[in-house]
Design a protein around this motif. Structure first.
Motif, PDB file in Angstrom:
ATOM      1  N   SER A  31       0.858  -1.115   0.042  1.00  0.00           N
ATOM      2  CA  SER A  31      -0.086  -0.037  -0.100  1.00  0.00           C
ATOM      3  C   SER A  31       0.938   1.410  -0.121  1.00  0.00           C
ATOM      4  O   SER A  31       0.362   2.378  -0.404  1.00  0.00           O
ATOM      5  CB  SER A  31      -0.796   0.046   1.170  1.00  0.00           C
ATOM      6  OG  SER A  31      -0.175   0.137   2.382  1.00  0.00           O
ATOM      7  N   HIS A  32       2.016   1.197   0.578  1.00  0.00           N
ATOM      8  CA  HIS A  32       3.118   2.328   0.628  1.00  0.00           C
ATOM      9  C   HIS A  32       4.267   2.119   0.000  1.00  0.00           C
ATOM     10  O   HIS A  32       4.964   0.822   0.115  1.00  0.00           O
ATOM     11  CB  HIS A  32       3.148   2.739   2.142  1.00  0.00           C
ATOM     12  CG  HIS A  32       2.118   3.463   2.664  1.00  0.00           C
ATOM     13  ND1 HIS A  32       0.782   2.734   2.781  1.00  0.00           N
ATOM     14  CD2 HIS A  32       1.821   4.699   3.163  1.00  0.00           C
ATOM     15  CE1 HIS A  32      -0.073   3.836   3.267  1.00  0.00           C
ATOM     16  NE2 HIS A  32       0.799   4.792   3.707  1.00  0.00           N
ATOM     17  N   VAL A  33       4.741   3.078  -0.649  1.00  0.00           N
ATOM     18  CA  VAL A  33       6.395   2.945  -1.179  1.00  0.00           C
ATOM     19  C   VAL A  33       6.978   4.159  -0.493  1.00  0.00           C
ATOM     20  O   VAL A  33       6.416   5.479  -0.506  1.00  0.00           O
ATOM     21  CB  VAL A  33       6.563   3.009  -2.735  1.00  0.00           C
ATOM     22  CG1 VAL A  33       7.702   3.312  -3.168  1.00  0.00           C
ATOM     23  CG2 VAL A  33       6.069   1.690  -3.266  1.00  0.00           C
ATOM     24  N   ARG A  66      -6.158  -0.554  -7.236  1.00  0.00           N
ATOM     25  CA  ARG A  66      -5.993   0.053  -5.709  1.00  0.00           C
ATOM     26  C   ARG A  66      -5.457   1.341  -5.600  1.00  0.00           C
ATOM     27  O   ARG A  66      -4.548   1.558  -6.364  1.00  0.00           O
ATOM     28  CB  ARG A  66      -5.578  -1.071  -4.770  1.00  0.00           C
ATOM     29  CG  ARG A  66      -6.251  -2.497  -4.951  1.00  0.00           C
ATOM     30  CD  ARG A  66      -5.388  -3.421  -4.073  1.00  0.00           C
ATOM     31  NE  ARG A  66      -5.665  -3.318  -2.670  1.00  0.00           N
ATOM     32  CZ  ARG A  66      -4.986  -4.197  -1.669  1.00  0.00           C
ATOM     33  NH1 ARG A  66      -3.992  -4.604  -2.192  1.00  0.00           N
ATOM     34  NH2 ARG A  66      -5.130  -3.741  -0.428  1.00  0.00           N
ATOM     35  N   SER A  67      -6.023   2.167  -4.440  1.00  0.00           N
ATOM     36  CA  SER A  67      -5.333   3.235  -4.102  1.00  0.00           C
ATOM     37  C   SER A  67      -3.919   2.987  -3.713  1.00  0.00           C
ATOM     38  O   SER A  67      -3.797   2.081  -2.844  1.00  0.00           O
ATOM     39  CB  SER A  67      -5.901   4.265  -3.412  1.00  0.00           C
ATOM     40  OG  SER A  67      -6.112   3.536  -2.025  1.00  0.00           O
ATOM     41  N   GLY A  68      -2.776   3.862  -3.723  1.00  0.00           N
ATOM     42  CA  GLY A  68      -1.524   3.708  -2.972  1.00  0.00           C
ATOM     43  C   GLY A  68      -0.814   5.001  -2.553  1.00  0.00           C
ATOM     44  O   GLY A  68      -1.456   6.116  -2.909  1.00  0.00           O
ATOM     45  N   ASP A  69       0.144   4.959  -1.692  1.00  0.00           N
ATOM     46  CA  ASP A  69       0.719   6.106  -1.161  1.00  0.00           C
ATOM     47  C   ASP A  69       2.239   5.905  -1.594  1.00  0.00           C
ATOM     48  O   ASP A  69       2.799   4.988  -1.416  1.00  0.00           O
ATOM     49  CB  ASP A  69       0.670   6.108   0.444  1.00  0.00           C
ATOM     50  CG  ASP A  69      -0.852   6.794   0.969  1.00  0.00           C
ATOM     51  OD1 ASP A  69      -0.946   7.993   0.854  1.00  0.00           O
ATOM     52  OD2 ASP A  69      -1.591   5.916   0.964  1.00  0.00           O
ATOM     53  N   ALA A  70       2.672   6.992  -1.991  1.00  0.00           N
ATOM     54  CA  ALA A  70       4.290   7.342  -2.027  1.00  0.00           C
ATOM     55  C   ALA A  70       4.867   8.484  -1.200  1.00  0.00           C
ATOM     56  O   ALA A  70       4.291   9.709  -1.452  1.00  0.00           O
ATOM     57  CB  ALA A  70       4.685   7.471  -3.556  1.00  0.00           C
ATOM     58  N   ILE A 128       7.420   3.860  -7.590  1.00  0.00           N
ATOM     59  CA  ILE A 128       6.194   4.296  -6.985  1.00  0.00           C
ATOM     60  C   ILE A 128       5.067   3.466  -7.513  1.00  0.00           C
ATOM     61  O   ILE A 128       3.911   3.135  -7.010  1.00  0.00           O
ATOM     62  CB  ILE A 128       5.583   5.795  -6.994  1.00  0.00           C
ATOM     63  CG1 ILE A 128       5.141   6.370  -8.087  1.00  0.00           C
ATOM     64  CG2 ILE A 128       6.836   6.627  -6.391  1.00  0.00           C
ATOM     65  CD1 ILE A 128       4.701   7.598  -8.243  1.00  0.00           C
ATOM     66  N   GLY A 129       5.279   2.955  -8.630  1.00  0.00           N
ATOM     67  CA  GLY A 129       4.347   1.886  -9.428  1.00  0.00           C
ATOM     68  C   GLY A 129       4.179   0.637  -8.535  1.00  0.00           C
ATOM     69  O   GLY A 129       3.342  -0.086  -9.275  1.00  0.00           O
ATOM     70  N   ARG A 130       5.122   0.243  -7.728  1.00  0.00           N
ATOM     71  CA  ARG A 130       4.853  -1.036  -6.893  1.00  0.00           C
ATOM     72  C   ARG A 130       3.869  -0.827  -6.165  1.00  0.00           C
ATOM     73  O   ARG A 130       3.356  -1.914  -5.631  1.00  0.00           O
ATOM     74  CB  ARG A 130       6.283  -1.127  -6.206  1.00  0.00           C
ATOM     75  CG  ARG A 130       7.672  -1.239  -6.698  1.00  0.00           C
ATOM     76  CD  ARG A 130       7.535  -2.337  -7.947  1.00  0.00           C
ATOM     77  NE  ARG A 130       7.250  -1.556  -9.299  1.00  0.00           N
ATOM     78  CZ  ARG A 130       6.817  -2.184 -10.166  1.00  0.00           C
ATOM     79  NH1 ARG A 130       6.439  -3.354 -10.192  1.00  0.00           N
ATOM     80  NH2 ARG A 130       6.732  -1.553 -11.513  1.00  0.00           N
ATOM     81  N   THR A 131       3.215   0.284  -5.815  1.00  0.00           N
ATOM     82  CA  THR A 131       1.922   0.227  -5.235  1.00  0.00           C
ATOM     83  C   THR A 131       0.763   0.898  -6.195  1.00  0.00           C
ATOM     84  O   THR A 131       0.877   1.146  -7.280  1.00  0.00           O
ATOM     85  CB  THR A 131       2.040   1.383  -3.898  1.00  0.00           C
ATOM     86  OG1 THR A 131       0.726   1.287  -3.247  1.00  0.00           O
ATOM     87  CG2 THR A 131       2.224   2.858  -4.509  1.00  0.00           C
ATOM     88  N   GLY A 132      -0.389   0.919  -5.513  1.00  0.00           N
ATOM     89  CA  GLY A 132      -1.552   1.097  -6.296  1.00  0.00           C
ATOM     90  C   GLY A 132      -1.795   0.078  -7.406  1.00  0.00           C
ATOM     91  O   GLY A 132      -2.185   0.240  -8.447  1.00  0.00           O
TER      92      GLY A 132
END
Length: 572
Positions: A317-319, A343-347, A335-339
């Motif tokens: 969920s976070h990077v 799904r939503s993600g946080d960087a 940052i493409g490793r999340t979301g």
């Protein structure tokens, strides 16, 4: 100049065999657009103007052809790369060394303020092929006669617009005038203001102009934030974020293999489930680690860019960019490793004061401003810890059979020792918590400052010692450049911050007088900062930094003010 077809390889660009093997060794498969367009004309001897953002691969675009054409029998510097900051100078020098790994005997030397002269002088005496430096320190060596550019064949101006914005225009032109007329020049800039265009016309010979736009973009479902933090604060900042952020799985990106192991160990010591992954980790171990992250047996993965290639775990969920990447492609990849899977993600990117220029480049290249965040406070961390403590108690209360067994034990203790139940519960919490305190200690209050216009017993306004934004005391320093040298506050801030390793919040008022200027800086400047600033130049002139011990009339008055503040006029 148009870019070349996608199937082109580095082998098609005429580079030396040793350079090609190094390129393969670092994992480059095909040249980026700026590399494909720039390397051929540089290999042919043409001057080049490259318009490209940071992150398009331009360091390799000029480093690879220079290394391919060096004469290793010559001891004097053949290539000079000017960079606006010490950080960029170090990064460019490290890139040259990576690309020269299969070229035995190539010597690369970074030269910048803040580093001891001894290392630089001994390296120059032994002989170097490539010098990468900031304008101020290069000027200093030229003035001392310790740097000979008489045999220079290649000159690169990297981030030229940034150099001019920081007030190095005159230094750059002085250096250019001290180089041989017959040389190859490459100028790289994100923009082409009039001053850059003039430099190009005056010092470049019929240059090939190349313009490349970064095509990378970040996903809209990823919230992008940054935290301004000094390097020593990074571990504490990461720890607080891990405590406060509501995350499932997290990847923390660092620059080096060694740092992955070091940081993972520090996180484990603080009670977090963390493991390192880097290029030295065997494939079976890597697969097992990724599966642990996927299943929830592992919460934090500390990784390098290479190790995280192809990693796809929906639970992330976070990077965290513990070390901010120096190029846009790496940032987008990280940052493409999340979301994932919609799904939503946080960087969150950690940015030291000296790395702000990288942040600006990332924002400009991606067209997405990053949201500044504050370091989670002690209160934030303690609130989170108390909430988790409450949750743990609630969860334990739901285990009724076990609760009943312990209830009898506690009742016996209360009756036997005549101790209130609440005290027994508190004692059990102490046992469960161990030596580590549940709550952090409150942060110290910043020193109180009198309100504006507050009167003292003597009837005057209480001025008190000046302090920086973080509460540290300021002192007034004098530098030997003023209005007649055509200096501006931004030049003073740019030069002193860059060469002295200071932050913008370390500056107070700046007063520019005809022959000198007064600058408010931290009262306790460390010795290495003093050494660096004594040799710093603005508009080609040594600033001659010293404490200002003059009369009060020489102190900043109504004509000076911190950035963004309106002048305060004295009443008659």
């Amino acid at each position: 100049m148009s870019s070349t077809p996608d199937e082109q390889t580095f082998a098609d660009l005429g580079l030396a065999d040793g350079v090609l093997s190094a390129v393969a060794g670092v994992g480059y498969e095909a040249p980026s657009p700026i590399q494909a367009a720039t390397i051929p004309p540089l290999m042919e001897g043409h001057d080049v103007v490259g318009l490209a953002q940071t992150g398009t691969g331009k360091t390799a675009a000029f480093a690879l052809p220079i290394l391919s054409r060096l004469d290793l029998s010559q001891r004097e510097p053949q290539a000079l790369v000017l960079a606006p900051t010490r950080e960029l100078a170090v990064q460019v020098a490290e890139a040259f060394e990576r690309y020269a790994v299969d070229l035995p005997g190539v010597r690369v030397l970074p030269i910048y303020g803040g580093q001891g002269y001894g290392v630089q002088l001994s390296a120059l005496r032994r002989g170097v092929h490539v010098v990468v430096g900031t304008p101020g320190r290069i000027m200093d060596h030229l003035e001392k006669g310790t740097l000979d550019l008489g045999s220079l064949r290649f000159l690169v101006l990297d981030e030229a617009d940034e150099m001019l914005n920081m007030g190095f225009a005159e230094d750059v032109e002085t250096i250019l005038a001290d180089t041989p007329a017959e040389k190859q020049v490459a100028l790289f800039s994100a923009t082409m203001p009039a001053q850059i265009r003039r430099l190009s016309k005056q010092y470049l010979d019929d240059p090939v102009e190349i313009k490349v736009q970064s095509k990378t973009a970040t996903a809209a479902n990823i919230r992008q934030r940054y935290l301004l933090v000094s390097y020593p604060q990074k571990v504490d900042a990461l720890t607080r974020i891990l405590e406060v952020e509501n995350f499932e799985g997290m990847i923390v990106f660092v620059r080096t293999k060694h740092e992955t192991e070091t940081l993972a160990e520090k996180l484990r010591a603080r009670g977090f489930s963390a493991t390192a992954i880097n290029g030295d980790v065997a494939q079976p171990v890597r697969e097992r680690t990724v599966q642990q992250l996927r299943s929830g047996d592992l919460d934090v993965l500390v990784a390098t860019d290479v190790a995280a290639r192809g990693l796809d775990v929906e639970r992330v969920s976070h990077v965290i960019n513990y070390d901010i990447p120096t190029d846009t492609e790496s940032y987008v990849h990280r940052i493409g490793r999340t979301g994932r899977a919609g799904r939503s993600g946080d960087a969150i990117s950690f940015v030291t004061p000296r790395e702000r220029y990288l942040l600006r480049h990332l924002e400009k290249a991606n067209g997405t401003p990053l949201e500044q965040m504050s370091l989670p406070s002690v209160e934030d961390v303690n609130s989170t810890r108390l909430a988790r403590f409450d949750d743990a108690i609630t969860e334990a209360l739901e285990a009724r059979p076990r609760i009943e067994r312990f209830r009898e034990i506690i009742a016996h203790y209360v009756q036997e020792y005549d101790v209130p139940e609440v005290d027994v519960a508190a004692a059990l919490a102490v046992v469960a918590q161990g030596d580590e305190p549940l709550l952090l200690s409150p942060e110290p209050e910043p020193p109180a400052r009198p309100a504006r216009g507050e009167r003292t017993e003597r009837g005057g306004a209480e001025r008190g010692p000046r302090v920086a934004r973080d509460g540290s005391p300021l002192a007034t320093y004098r530098i030997a450049v003023g209005k007649r040298h055509k200096v501006e506050p931004r030049q003073i801030v740019g030069a002193i911050a860059n060469e002295g390793g200071l932050r913008r919040q370390d500056f107070g008022a700046i007063t520019i007088r005809p022959d000198f200027s007064l600058v408010e800086l931290p009262a306790d400047l460390p010795a290495e900062t003093w050494d660096a600033l004594r040799s710093t130049r603005i508009s080609g002139k040594l600033i001659g930094l010293k404490k200002d011990d003059g009369p009060p009339s020489s102190r900043p008055s109504s004509s000076s003010r911190p950035a963004g503040k309106k002048p305060r006029h004295k009443k008659g």
